[in-house]
Design an enzyme around this catalytic site. Structure first.
Site, PDB file in Angstrom:
ATOM      1  NE  ARG A  93      -3.777   0.386   2.207  1.00  0.00           N
ATOM      2  CZ  ARG A  93      -4.414   0.946   3.236  1.00  0.00           C
ATOM      3  NH1 ARG A  93      -4.366   0.392   4.433  1.00  0.00           N
ATOM      4  NH2 ARG A  93      -5.090   2.057   3.061  1.00  0.00           N
ATOM      5  CB  CYS A 134      -1.704   3.946   9.481  1.00  0.00           C
ATOM      6  SG  CYS A 134      -2.952   4.537  10.653  1.00  0.00           S
TER       7      CYS A 134
END
Length: 199
Positions: free
Chosen positions: A95, A148
């Site tokens: 990611r 995050c």
């Protein structure tokens, strides 16, 4: 929850929910908070007793007072990076690189963010052993910012760091999701951190 009683938090999954609650409670001024290692699954695996049915807790006396932990917003992240500060993206490495984005509408990472995947800090639903954990997060320093997708996984990395004596890390609660809310903000892809463009 009272001022005297220790709070133990756990969840039935990866532990991320419990870590986020740990962060929320400590940010609200409740310092006697622990996370159950291994969560509910670990409790069951250890043969500990359980019970079924509803529980009605007694009313607590704890009054939350948020603001006990440092946080930063998007503008603060930009200034932090321009000042030479470290920003760590704790999402999965694919990611971070922008190769496998399954949640956010834009793939990649904040330019200048370094990759520190939370998944490398856990094994079997628990943090890796203390020595290994210290080796993996020992480069973190007070004032470093953790990011995050939406601030949950970063709270777990903060918890991991505190297990080996690294405190005063800064949470970017909005994380990548809030960063990409403004399409004018740049996004980096690939394994390199990249850097913010000059003003």
């Amino acid at each position: 929850v009272t001022a005297q009683r220790q709070v133990v938090v756990y969840d039935g999954g990866s532990g991320l929910g419990a870590a986020r609650l740990w962060w929320l409670l400590t940010d609200a001024g409740r310092r006697l908070v622990r996370v159950l290692d291994g969560g509910y699954a670990g409790w069951i695996a250890a043969g500990r007793p359980i019970e079924a049915g509803d529980v009605t807790p007694k009313r607590g006396t704890f009054m939350p007072d948020p603001g006990h932990r440092p946080v930063v917003d998007t503008e603060g992240v930009i200034q932090h990076l321009r000042d030479g500060g470290a920003l760590y993206d704790v999402r999965a490495a694919d990611r971070y690189r922008g190769e496998n984005e399954t949640i956010d509408p834009v793939a990649g990472h904040i330019p200048g963010a370094l990759s520190l995947p939370m998944a490398t800090l856990v094994s079997g639903g628990r943090f890796v052993r203390r020595g290994e954990l210290a080796a993996k997060v020992g480069h973190l320093r007070a004032g470093d910012v953790l990011s995050c997708g939406s601030g949950i996984t970063a709270a777990a990395v903060m918890l991991a760091a505190e297990q080996v004596g690294i405190g005063d890390l800064v949470l970017f609660p909005g994380s990548f999701s809030s960063w990409i809310a403004d399409p004018a903000r740049p996004v980096a892809t690939g394994p390199d951190a990249g850097s913010l463009p000059d003003d």
